[in-house]
Design a protein around this motif. Structure first.
Motif, PDB file in Angstrom:
ATOM      1  N   PHE A   9       0.841  -1.201   0.000  1.00 19.83           N
ATOM      2  CA  PHE A   9       0.000   0.000   0.000  1.00 19.83           C
ATOM      3  C   PHE A   9       0.874   1.248   0.000  1.00 19.83           C
ATOM      4  CE2 PHE A   9      -2.695   3.205   2.096  1.00 19.83           C
ATOM      5  CZ  PHE A   9      -3.809   3.151   1.276  1.00 19.83           C
ATOM      6  N   GLY A  10       1.935   1.229   0.799  1.00 17.71           N
ATOM      7  CA  GLY A  10       2.850   2.374   0.851  1.00 17.71           C
ATOM      8  C   GLY A  10       3.518   2.637  -0.483  1.00 17.71           C
ATOM      9  N   GLU A  11       3.859   1.572  -1.192  1.00 13.81           N
ATOM     10  CA  GLU A  11       4.481   1.730  -2.512  1.00 13.81           C
ATOM     11  C   GLU A  11       3.517   2.396  -3.483  1.00 13.81           C
ATOM     12  OE1 GLU A  11       5.596  -2.229  -3.483  1.00 13.81           O
ATOM     13  OE2 GLU A  11       7.445  -2.206  -2.292  1.00 13.81           O
ATOM     14  N   LEU A  12       2.242   2.004  -3.411  1.00 14.94           N
ATOM     15  CA  LEU A  12       1.251   2.603  -4.304  1.00 14.94           C
ATOM     16  C   LEU A  12       1.026   4.073  -3.960  1.00 14.94           C
ATOM     17  CD1 LEU A  12      -0.744   2.274  -6.614  1.00 14.94           C
ATOM     18  CD2 LEU A  12      -2.450   1.457  -4.967  1.00 14.94           C
ATOM     19  N   ILE A  15       3.729   6.050  -5.451  1.00 14.00           N
ATOM     20  CA  ILE A  15       3.549   6.226  -6.897  1.00 14.00           C
ATOM     21  C   ILE A  15       2.589   7.387  -7.173  1.00 14.00           C
ATOM     22  CG2 ILE A  15       2.530   5.172  -8.963  1.00 14.00           C
ATOM     23  CD1 ILE A  15       3.646   2.484  -7.930  1.00 14.00           C
ATOM     24  N   VAL A  16       1.507   7.441  -6.409  1.00 10.08           N
ATOM     25  CA  VAL A  16       0.545   8.547  -6.563  1.00 10.08           C
ATOM     26  C   VAL A  16       1.233   9.878  -6.253  1.00 10.08           C
ATOM     27  CG1 VAL A  16      -1.611   9.554  -5.728  1.00 10.08           C
ATOM     28  CG2 VAL A  16      -1.431   7.081  -6.033  1.00 10.08           C
ATOM     29  N   ASP A  17       2.023   9.893  -5.179  1.00  9.06           N
ATOM     30  CA  ASP A  17       2.754  11.115  -4.815  1.00  9.06           C
ATOM     31  C   ASP A  17       3.656  11.557  -5.962  1.00  9.06           C
ATOM     32  OD1 ASP A  17       1.573  11.118  -2.354  1.00  9.06           O
ATOM     33  OD2 ASP A  17       3.275  10.224  -1.294  1.00  9.06           O
ATOM     34  N   ARG A  18       4.326  10.598  -6.582  1.00 13.76           N
ATOM     35  CA  ARG A  18       5.257  10.912  -7.682  1.00 13.76           C
ATOM     36  C   ARG A  18       4.502  11.460  -8.889  1.00 13.76           C
ATOM     37  NH1 ARG A  18      10.093   8.503  -9.761  1.00 13.76           N
ATOM     38  NH2 ARG A  18      10.752   9.831 -11.506  1.00 13.76           N
ATOM     39  N   LEU A  19       3.407  10.807  -9.238  1.00 15.82           N
ATOM     40  CA  LEU A  19       2.638  11.233 -10.412  1.00 15.82           C
ATOM     41  C   LEU A  19       2.001  12.605 -10.213  1.00 15.82           C
ATOM     42  CD1 LEU A  19       0.897   7.854 -11.334  1.00 15.82           C
ATOM     43  CD2 LEU A  19       2.707   9.005 -12.620  1.00 15.82           C
ATOM     44  N   MET A  20       1.615  12.900  -8.975  1.00 16.78           N
ATOM     45  CA  MET A  20       0.957  14.180  -8.693  1.00 16.78           C
ATOM     46  C   MET A  20       1.947  15.252  -8.260  1.00 16.78           C
ATOM     47  SD  MET A  20      -2.439  13.795  -9.038  1.00 16.78           S
ATOM     48  CE  MET A  20      -3.300  14.831  -7.868  1.00 16.78           C
ATOM     49  N   LEU A  63     -10.211  -4.133  -8.919  1.00 17.83           N
ATOM     50  CA  LEU A  63     -10.150  -3.587  -7.566  1.00 17.83           C
ATOM     51  C   LEU A  63      -8.955  -2.646  -7.421  1.00 17.83           C
ATOM     52  CD1 LEU A  63     -11.068  -6.631  -5.278  1.00 17.83           C
ATOM     53  CD2 LEU A  63     -12.506  -4.691  -5.913  1.00 17.83           C
ATOM     54  N   GLY A  64      -7.863  -2.978  -8.113  1.00 19.59           N
ATOM     55  CA  GLY A  64      -6.703  -2.096  -8.100  1.00 19.59           C
ATOM     56  C   GLY A  64      -7.017  -0.756  -8.739  1.00 19.59           C
ATOM     57  N   ASP A  65      -7.727  -0.789  -9.868  1.00 18.08           N
ATOM     58  CA  ASP A  65      -8.115   0.461 -10.530  1.00 18.08           C
ATOM     59  C   ASP A  65      -9.009   1.307  -9.624  1.00 18.08           C
ATOM     60  OD1 ASP A  65      -6.699  -0.310 -12.744  1.00 18.08           O
ATOM     61  OD2 ASP A  65      -8.440  -0.987 -13.885  1.00 18.08           O
ATOM     62  N   LEU A  66      -9.920   0.636  -8.920  1.00 20.12           N
ATOM     63  CA  LEU A  66     -10.832   1.345  -8.021  1.00 20.12           C
ATOM     64  C   LEU A  66     -10.061   1.941  -6.839  1.00 20.12           C
ATOM     65  CD1 LEU A  66     -13.762   2.083  -7.533  1.00 20.12           C
ATOM     66  CD2 LEU A  66     -14.076  -0.124  -6.399  1.00 20.12           C
ATOM     67  N   LEU A  67      -9.126   1.177  -6.299  1.00 21.77           N
ATOM     68  CA  LEU A  67      -8.301   1.671  -5.201  1.00 21.77           C
ATOM     69  C   LEU A  67      -7.497   2.896  -5.630  1.00 21.77           C
ATOM     70  CD1 LEU A  67      -7.012   1.480  -2.402  1.00 21.77           C
ATOM     71  CD2 LEU A  67      -5.428  -0.229  -3.328  1.00 21.77           C
ATOM     72  N   TYR A  68      -6.994   2.866  -6.862  1.00 24.43           N
ATOM     73  CA  TYR A  68      -6.208   4.004  -7.343  1.00 24.43           C
ATOM     74  C   TYR A  68      -7.044   5.275  -7.388  1.00 24.43           C
ATOM     75  CZ  TYR A  68      -2.838   6.774  -9.856  1.00 24.43           C
ATOM     76  OH  TYR A  68      -1.952   7.766 -10.182  1.00 24.43           O
ATOM     77  N   GLN A  69      -8.326   5.139  -7.766  1.00 25.37           N
ATOM     78  CA  GLN A  69      -9.199   6.309  -7.789  1.00 25.37           C
ATOM     79  C   GLN A  69      -9.350   6.912  -6.390  1.00 25.37           C
ATOM     80  OE1 GLN A  69     -10.730   8.013 -10.393  1.00 25.37           O
ATOM     81  NE2 GLN A  69      -9.277   6.785 -11.565  1.00 25.37           N
ATOM     82  N   ILE A  70      -9.444   6.061  -5.379  1.00 26.51           N
ATOM     83  CA  ILE A  70      -9.558   6.537  -4.001  1.00 26.51           C
ATOM     84  C   ILE A  70      -8.295   7.290  -3.596  1.00 26.51           C
ATOM     85  CG2 ILE A  70      -9.751   5.786  -1.591  1.00 26.51           C
ATOM     86  CD1 ILE A  70     -11.449   3.409  -2.686  1.00 26.51           C
ATOM     87  N   LEU A  71      -7.138   6.719  -3.938  1.00 28.33           N
ATOM     88  CA  LEU A  71      -5.872   7.379  -3.619  1.00 28.33           C
ATOM     89  C   LEU A  71      -5.740   8.710  -4.364  1.00 28.33           C
ATOM     90  CD1 LEU A  71      -3.496   4.296  -3.675  1.00 28.33           C
ATOM     91  CD2 LEU A  71      -4.228   5.585  -1.676  1.00 28.33           C
TER      92      LEU A  71
END
Length: 262
Positions: A9-12, A15-20, A63-71
């Protein structure tokens, strides 16, 4: 297992932090809550489709795609200095503990119905401390129509606004169908639409009486229609024709063939 999950979860999140971030993705960085709404809805329904297919690999992916939207949404809020993903996780964790006192505190419940009743009572207590003015408050405006109808009906029923027997609901359905037919004969489009909505609302109530999910029932019928129509297309193609070249009677025959197979 929990440590591995936390690490993943921390790795994901990273990744969001990096992309944003400042040197991240140009597309990601300009997204807003409003622009992301359609993607959240789309990913939710793709997850539902994967669940229907009972395909573990597809479920995992969706489910991964859905989780990414939440993040994604949590990161937008973090950048606006409102809250971050840790607040989201802590909030839902506290809520789950608070609404399961029979597990985390005291007491014992033995049936799913007992759990649901307790859950609703706790929710009611929580909402009493907020600015809710109506017993119907709390039903999201953006729910699919049939699902929202059933939730509104269920809330009203808990406060005595309900029929006693399903036959009374059927009588109301007959009344609404008669009014719909009259509206169609009159030809007023707005009136027709209104009366059609009344029919759908009563049908949702029929589903509630029978403890069925009206939205799920319609979704299954949509999928069934697609499957049977695909059969028509396949048979028409075998004949070297197009749908427009095929008489309705022939398509109906293929439809009936498909019904026998399903």
């Amino acid at each position: 297992m929990n440590e591995n999950a936390a690490k993943a979860f921390g790795e994901l999140v990273a990744i969001v932090d990096r992309l944003m971030g400042e040197n991240g993705c140009p597309w990601d960085r300009v997204q807003t809550r409003e622009s992301l709404k359609p993607y959240l809805v789309e990913e939710t329904y793709e997850a539902l489709e994967a669940l229907d297919q009972n395909d573990p690999e597809k479920i995992k992916d969706e489910l991964g795609d859905l989780l990414y939207q939440i993040l994604f949404h949590a990161k937008i809020s973090e950048l606006q200095k409102e809250f971050d993903i840790k607040d989201v996780v802590h909030n839902i964790a506290e809520k789950m503990v608070r609404r399961h006192p029979h597990v985390f505190k005291e007491g014992a419940l033995h049936t799913p119905d007992q759990v649901v009743d307790q859950w609703e009572q706790i929710k009611k207590t929580e909402k009493a401390s907020r600015d809710h003015q109506s017993v119907l408050d709390g039903v999201p405006l953006h729910l699919p129509g049939l699902k929202r109808a059933q939730k509104l009906q269920k809330k009203a029923a808990k406060h005595g606004f309900d029929w006693d027997r399903i036959d009374e609901v059927f009588a109301k359905l007959d009344e609404e169908i008669a009014e719909f037919k009259e509206a169609v004969r009159d030809g007023n489009a707005a009136h027709v639409e209104s009366e059609l909505g009344d029919i759908l609302f009563v049908l949702a109530n029929v589903a509630r009486f029978k403890k069925l999910d009206a939205e799920e029932a319609l979704r299954q019928t949509n999928n069934k229609f697609v499957k049977r129509f695909h059969h028509i297309e396949e048979q028409v193609e075998k004949q070297g024709k197009t749908l427009k070249d095929t008489p309705l009677e022939e398509m109906e025959r293929y439809w009936q063939e498909s019904k026998k197979k399903s």
